[in-house]
Design a protein around this motif. Structure first.
Motif, PDB file in Angstrom:
ATOM      1  N   ARG A  15       0.846  -1.191   0.000  1.00 16.30           N
ATOM      2  CA  ARG A  15       0.000   0.000   0.000  1.00 16.30           C
ATOM      3  C   ARG A  15       0.880   1.239   0.000  1.00 16.30           C
ATOM      4  NH1 ARG A  15      -2.315  -4.110   2.476  1.00 16.30           N
ATOM      5  NH2 ARG A  15      -4.551  -4.415   2.274  1.00 16.30           N
ATOM      6  N   ARG A  16       0.361   2.302  -0.552  1.00 17.02           N
ATOM      7  CA  ARG A  16       1.123   3.543  -0.567  1.00 17.02           C
ATOM      8  C   ARG A  16       0.804   4.350   0.677  1.00 17.02           C
ATOM      9  NH1 ARG A  16       0.409   7.097  -5.391  1.00 17.02           N
ATOM     10  NH2 ARG A  16      -1.789   6.734  -4.999  1.00 17.02           N
ATOM     11  N   PHE A  17       1.844   4.867   1.282  1.00 19.23           N
ATOM     12  CA  PHE A  17       1.682   5.738   2.457  1.00 19.23           C
ATOM     13  C   PHE A  17       2.364   7.047   2.099  1.00 19.23           C
ATOM     14  CE2 PHE A  17       2.444   7.229   6.808  1.00 19.23           C
ATOM     15  CZ  PHE A  17       1.258   6.865   7.403  1.00 19.23           C
ATOM     16  N   LEU A  18       1.607   7.940   1.482  1.00 23.05           N
ATOM     17  CA  LEU A  18       2.193   9.122   0.870  1.00 23.05           C
ATOM     18  C   LEU A  18       1.713  10.382   1.566  1.00 23.05           C
ATOM     19  CD1 LEU A  18       1.685   8.079  -2.845  1.00 23.05           C
ATOM     20  CD2 LEU A  18       3.739   7.797  -1.459  1.00 23.05           C
ATOM     21  N   TRP A  19       2.586  11.402   1.554  1.00 27.85           N
ATOM     22  CA  TRP A  19       2.289  12.660   2.254  1.00 27.85           C
ATOM     23  C   TRP A  19       1.326  13.517   1.442  1.00 27.85           C
ATOM     24  CZ3 TRP A  19       3.732  11.654   6.808  1.00 27.85           C
ATOM     25  CH2 TRP A  19       3.822  12.640   7.775  1.00 27.85           C
ATOM     26  N   PRO A  20       0.516  14.357   2.091  1.00 24.37           N
ATOM     27  CA  PRO A  20      -0.489  15.146   1.386  1.00 24.37           C
ATOM     28  C   PRO A  20       0.116  16.112   0.381  1.00 24.37           C
ATOM     29  CG  PRO A  20      -0.832  15.239   3.769  1.00 24.37           C
ATOM     30  CD  PRO A  20       0.504  14.600   3.525  1.00 24.37           C
ATOM     31  N   GLY A  79       0.757   9.556  11.653  1.00 20.84           N
ATOM     32  CA  GLY A  79       2.134   9.102  11.824  1.00 20.84           C
ATOM     33  C   GLY A  79       2.546   9.033  13.277  1.00 20.84           C
ATOM     34  N   LEU A  80       2.122  10.020  14.068  1.00 20.36           N
ATOM     35  CA  LEU A  80       2.439  10.015  15.495  1.00 20.36           C
ATOM     36  C   LEU A  80       1.848   8.799  16.183  1.00 20.36           C
ATOM     37  CD1 LEU A  80       1.900  13.780  16.440  1.00 20.36           C
ATOM     38  CD2 LEU A  80       4.082  12.563  16.327  1.00 20.36           C
ATOM     39  N   LYS A  81       0.614   8.454  15.820  1.00 20.54           N
ATOM     40  CA  LYS A  81      -0.027   7.293  16.429  1.00 20.54           C
ATOM     41  C   LYS A  81       0.706   6.017  16.037  1.00 20.54           C
ATOM     42  CE  LYS A  81      -4.505   5.080  17.132  1.00 20.54           C
ATOM     43  NZ  LYS A  81      -5.945   5.098  16.803  1.00 20.54           N
ATOM     44  N   PHE A  85      18.760   8.205  20.073  1.00 17.18           N
ATOM     45  CA  PHE A  85      18.946   8.178  18.623  1.00 17.18           C
ATOM     46  C   PHE A  85      17.692   8.722  17.962  1.00 17.18           C
ATOM     47  CE2 PHE A  85      18.533   6.301  14.420  1.00 17.18           C
ATOM     48  CZ  PHE A  85      19.769   6.599  13.865  1.00 17.18           C
ATOM     49  N   THR A  86      17.889   9.613  16.978  1.00 19.29           N
ATOM     50  CA  THR A  86      16.771  10.194  16.235  1.00 19.29           C
ATOM     51  C   THR A  86      16.862   9.783  14.787  1.00 19.29           C
ATOM     52  OG1 THR A  86      16.690  12.111  17.708  1.00 19.29           O
ATOM     53  CG2 THR A  86      15.586  12.319  15.584  1.00 19.29           C
ATOM     54  N   TYR A  87      15.837   9.079  14.295  1.00 18.32           N
ATOM     55  CA  TYR A  87      15.808   8.688  12.891  1.00 18.32           C
ATOM     56  C   TYR A  87      15.180   9.814  12.087  1.00 18.32           C
ATOM     57  CZ  TYR A  87      15.713   5.810   8.772  1.00 18.32           C
ATOM     58  OH  TYR A  87      15.954   5.309   7.512  1.00 18.32           O
ATOM     59  N   GLN A  88      15.925  10.307  11.078  1.00 18.15           N
ATOM     60  CA  GLN A  88      15.483  11.416  10.242  1.00 18.15           C
ATOM     61  C   GLN A  88      15.074  10.913   8.854  1.00 18.15           C
ATOM     62  OE1 GLN A  88      14.920  14.002  11.668  1.00 18.15           O
ATOM     63  NE2 GLN A  88      16.508  14.655  13.098  1.00 18.15           N
ATOM     64  N   ARG A  89      13.866  11.212   8.395  1.00 18.44           N
ATOM     65  CA  ARG A  89      12.802  11.793   9.171  1.00 18.44           C
ATOM     66  C   ARG A  89      11.486  11.378   8.604  1.00 18.44           C
ATOM     67  NH1 ARG A  89      13.004  16.692  11.166  1.00 18.44           N
ATOM     68  NH2 ARG A  89      15.262  16.970  10.969  1.00 18.44           N
ATOM     69  N   MET A  90      10.352  11.653   9.284  1.00 15.39           N
ATOM     70  CA  MET A  90       9.030  11.242   8.833  1.00 15.39           C
ATOM     71  C   MET A  90       8.698  11.896   7.498  1.00 15.39           C
ATOM     72  SD  MET A  90       5.321  11.900  10.661  1.00 15.39           S
ATOM     73  CE  MET A  90       5.698  11.083  12.197  1.00 15.39           C
ATOM     74  N   GLY A  91       8.042  11.132   6.631  1.00 15.22           N
ATOM     75  CA  GLY A  91       7.651  11.634   5.327  1.00 15.22           C
ATOM     76  C   GLY A  91       7.358  10.475   4.394  1.00 15.22           C
ATOM     77  N   ALA A  92       7.271  10.758   3.110  1.00 16.01           N
ATOM     78  CA  ALA A  92       6.886   9.724   2.143  1.00 16.01           C
ATOM     79  C   ALA A  92       7.893   8.577   2.114  1.00 16.01           C
ATOM     80  CB  ALA A  92       6.757  10.351   0.751  1.00 16.01           C
ATOM     81  N   ASP A  93       9.195   8.901   2.111  1.00 17.01           N
ATOM     82  CA  ASP A  93      10.202   7.846   2.073  1.00 17.01           C
ATOM     83  C   ASP A  93      10.150   6.984   3.328  1.00 17.01           C
ATOM     84  OD1 ASP A  93      11.170   8.652  -0.394  1.00 17.01           O
ATOM     85  OD2 ASP A  93      12.653  10.003   0.458  1.00 17.01           O
ATOM     86  N   PHE A  94       9.957   7.638   4.457  1.00 17.31           N
ATOM     87  CA  PHE A  94       9.942   6.918   5.729  1.00 17.31           C
ATOM     88  C   PHE A  94       8.801   5.919   5.782  1.00 17.31           C
ATOM     89  CE2 PHE A  94       8.454   6.683  10.182  1.00 17.31           C
ATOM     90  CZ  PHE A  94       9.582   6.119  10.768  1.00 17.31           C
ATOM     91  N   LEU A 130      14.628   6.241  21.571  1.00 20.25           N
ATOM     92  CA  LEU A 130      14.469   6.334  20.123  1.00 20.25           C
ATOM     93  C   LEU A 130      13.443   7.405  19.770  1.00 20.25           C
ATOM     94  CD1 LEU A 130      15.116   5.244  17.291  1.00 20.25           C
ATOM     95  CD2 LEU A 130      13.290   3.558  17.629  1.00 20.25           C
ATOM     96  N   PHE A 131      13.863   8.328  18.883  1.00 19.96           N
ATOM     97  CA  PHE A 131      12.996   9.396  18.401  1.00 19.96           C
ATOM     98  C   PHE A 131      12.939   9.346  16.872  1.00 19.96           C
ATOM     99  CE2 PHE A 131      14.319  10.664  22.547  1.00 19.96           C
ATOM    100  CZ  PHE A 131      13.299  11.449  23.075  1.00 19.96           C
ATOM    101  N   VAL A 132      11.919   9.980  16.318  1.00 16.54           N
ATOM    102  CA  VAL A 132      11.791  10.135  14.859  1.00 16.54           C
ATOM    103  C   VAL A 132      11.553  11.607  14.569  1.00 16.54           C
ATOM    104  CG1 VAL A 132      10.397   9.605  12.817  1.00 16.54           C
ATOM    105  CG2 VAL A 132      10.911   7.798  14.474  1.00 16.54           C
ATOM    106  N   GLY A 133      12.285  12.152  13.621  1.00 15.90           N
ATOM    107  CA  GLY A 133      12.119  13.559  13.266  1.00 15.90           C
ATOM    108  C   GLY A 133      10.840  13.795  12.477  1.00 15.90           C
ATOM    109  N   LEU A 134      10.119  14.839  12.821  1.00 17.23           N
ATOM    110  CA  LEU A 134       8.958  15.249  12.040  1.00 17.23           C
ATOM    111  C   LEU A 134       9.428  15.967  10.768  1.00 17.23           C
ATOM    112  CD1 LEU A 134       6.631  16.575  14.897  1.00 17.23           C
ATOM    113  CD2 LEU A 134       6.489  14.391  13.693  1.00 17.23           C
TER     114      LEU A 134
END
Length: 535
Positions: free
Chosen positions: A44-49, A111-113, A479-488, A87-91
């Motif tokens: 499935r595609r999980f793509l940003w608006p 994404g936060l949920k 550790f912060t994984y960069q970052r949330m978005g279409a690729d992530f 563990l963190f994820v960048g917005l």
């Protein structure tokens, strides 16, 4: 919390419930698939608006704000990670728009949920100078950022904030308008290279203490910005907001913009250029030359340093044998050049430490991992960026000591990079450089927070991160994984990230072991119609 949609959008975000949250359909069993690497986005595609949808989400002053997720879901806690590493994820960089509204509010809430249910400890939020103080000096707009903080709080996640005193060209987030107007009449506030090209994405460190901003120094302006942020977000400090990273230069990093002009040829990899040619930097260099008894040395940077598109080992200043970097002049210039950078970092971190001394949060600053040409004796990419680190000199001892003195955590990117993935022509060894920097931090009891440099689907990237987090010499506290978005959220990357999180977390509380009521909350993440497109 009030959500309003401006304009029209053809993006299908599914049904929205009364809290502005996507009501994910349950036709994909997340819980049963977690043991298979979490098929949250498989097939499935999980793509940003798309930008055709402009969403405005404003924080309400009322204490009756509804939670973003159900009470059941909010009870699902993040697991304690191995060796205490959080563990963190960048917005997304453009989470808050130039108009101070929240971009992709529904997608971010979803994404936060998802991150909450995976067991991630928190997220990182970029807060831009050019957004919060855009129109006029001292006029602050925090509404969009307050809305995001409330969303994070309602999910019981932690938040690390990055205060960005630079511009982002990729995301079209400029410096404040009033600062840019000053730069038009006084270009000396920006860095300049040997050919006269300016770097306008941040202020030159040479003006830190000069009243170039309508009669105030940049340090005074930064101080007022920090104080306004502290006051506006005081209800969240130490609870939701647990960390604060202060921008120190280009891309937020403590360095010179030595690579701001892209190479025009792929046949060789340049090491960047020295950025010491704006009026004020040249004045400082001249004073240094006169004070050292070598006035001629203070007239400019190295005349035989290569340009952006030249190999640094072709001869001249960085030559492996007989290069000027090893002689008396080289030491004179490089000592001065690096000391200017360290003093800038010292001034800004001191400012942050004094401002937040009474707030229970972790302060941080970021340095780059300039690993290109690190196998060369001169380490040319590090030298042009301001780190006097060579085969015969450790350039990170002073950096680590400075961070430690201000009780600031050092943010180090590149923990996903391995030597095996580097081309032979780059003379690069990111692993050796990470080991050297972390060793210097260990000596000075400097805490380290890690980041990745690339959003990559390479099979070895998460293995490399794990190696740096759990190795016998690991010193990384978060550790912060960069970052949330279409690729992530792509089907190629997100399952791998899920496996990484599960491997990092203790198995004491797996999603498979959740009570039925929380299992339903986890399953609600699945949604075949969550369509998000990149900005």
């Amino acid at each position: 919390m009030e959500v309003s949609v401006i304009g029209s959008s053809q993006v299908n975000l599914g049904r929205i419930n009364d809290v502005g949250m996507c009501n994910f359909r349950r036709n994909l069993n997340v819980v049963n698939n977690y043991s298979k690497g979490c098929n949250l986005v498989q097939s499935r595609r999980f793509l940003w608006p798309s930008k055709s949808a402009s969403l405005s989400l404003r924080a309400s002053a009322s204490a009756q704000n509804q939670p973003v997720v159900s009470e059941k879901a909010s009870k699902i806690r993040g697991n304690k990670t191995i060796d205490g590493t959080k563990l963190f994820v960048g917005l997304p960089l453009d989470t808050v728009s130039n108009c101070n509204t929240v971009n992709h509010a529904r997608a971010i809430a979803a994404g936060l949920k998802a991150l909450k249910l995976l067991g991630v400890d928190g997220v990182e939020l970029p807060v831009w100078w050019g957004v919060a103080e855009n129109e006029a000096m001292g006029k602050y707009e925090w509404a969009g950022y307050l809305a995001i903080v409330e969303m994070v709080k309602n999910l019981d996640l932690e938040l690390h904030v990055s205060l960005c005193f630079h511009a982002s060209g990729d995301q079209k987030i400029p410096l404040p308008q009033w600062v840019s107007r000053i730069g038009e009449s006084d270009p000396s506030i920006f860095f300049m290279d040997r050919s006269g090209q300016q770097y306008k994405n941040c202020l030159s460190l040479s003006v830190d203490e000069l009243p170039v901003l309508n009669g105030k120094t940049p340090l005074e302006v930064y101080k007022e910005f920090l104080e306004s942020f502290k006051s506006s977000f005081s209800p969240f400090m130490g609870s939701t907001i647990t960390g604060l990273t202060v921008g120190l230069g280009p891309d937020g990093e403590l360095r010179y913009p030595s690579h701001h002009t892209p190479a025009k040829s792929t046949s060789h990899l340049g090491a960047g250029e020295f950025q010491c040619y704006d009026k004020n930097m040249l004045n400082h260099l001249k004073q240094h030359g006169e004070a050292s008894g070598n006035p001629l040395w203070g007239l400019g940077g190295p005349h035989d340093a290569p340009s952006y598109n030249q190999s640094p080992l072709s001869g001249g200043f960085f030559a492996e044998d007989g290069g000027a970097w090893e002689n008396q002049y080289g030491d004179f210039f490089l000592s001065w050049y690096s000391s200017q950078l360290i003093r800038h970092g010292d001034r800004v971190l001191s400012l942050a430490a004094s401002t937040f001394s009474d707030v229970p949060i972790t302060l941080s600053g970021k340095i780059p991992l300039m690993h290109m040409w690190s196998k060369a004796r001169s380490h040319p990419s590090e030298l042009t960026a301001g780190f006097y680190n060579t085969a015969s000199r450790d350039g990170y001892e002073a950096i680590a000591e400075m961070f430690s003195r201000h009780s600031c955590q050092l943010v180090l990117p590149g923990l996903d990079l391995s030597d095996d993935d580097q081309s032979a022509e780059s003379w690069s060894s990111p692993e050796s450089l990470v080991a050297q920097i972390t060793s210097s931090c260990r000596k000075h009891n400097t805490n380290v927070s890690g980041q990745n440099s690339l959003v990559s689907c390479a099979s070895g990237s998460f293995e490399q991160i794990n190696k740096n987090l759990a190795g016998e010499n690991a010193v990384v506290g978060s550790f912060t994984y960069q970052r949330m978005g279409a690729d992530f959220f792509s089907p190629k990357l997100f399952p791998s990230f899920t496996q990484f999180v599960r491997g990092l977390n203790e198995p004491a509380l797996a999603l498979d072991d959740l009570p039925v009521e929380d299992e339903e909350a986890a399953e609600s993440l699945s949604d075949t119609n969550l369509q998000m497109q990149t900005a």
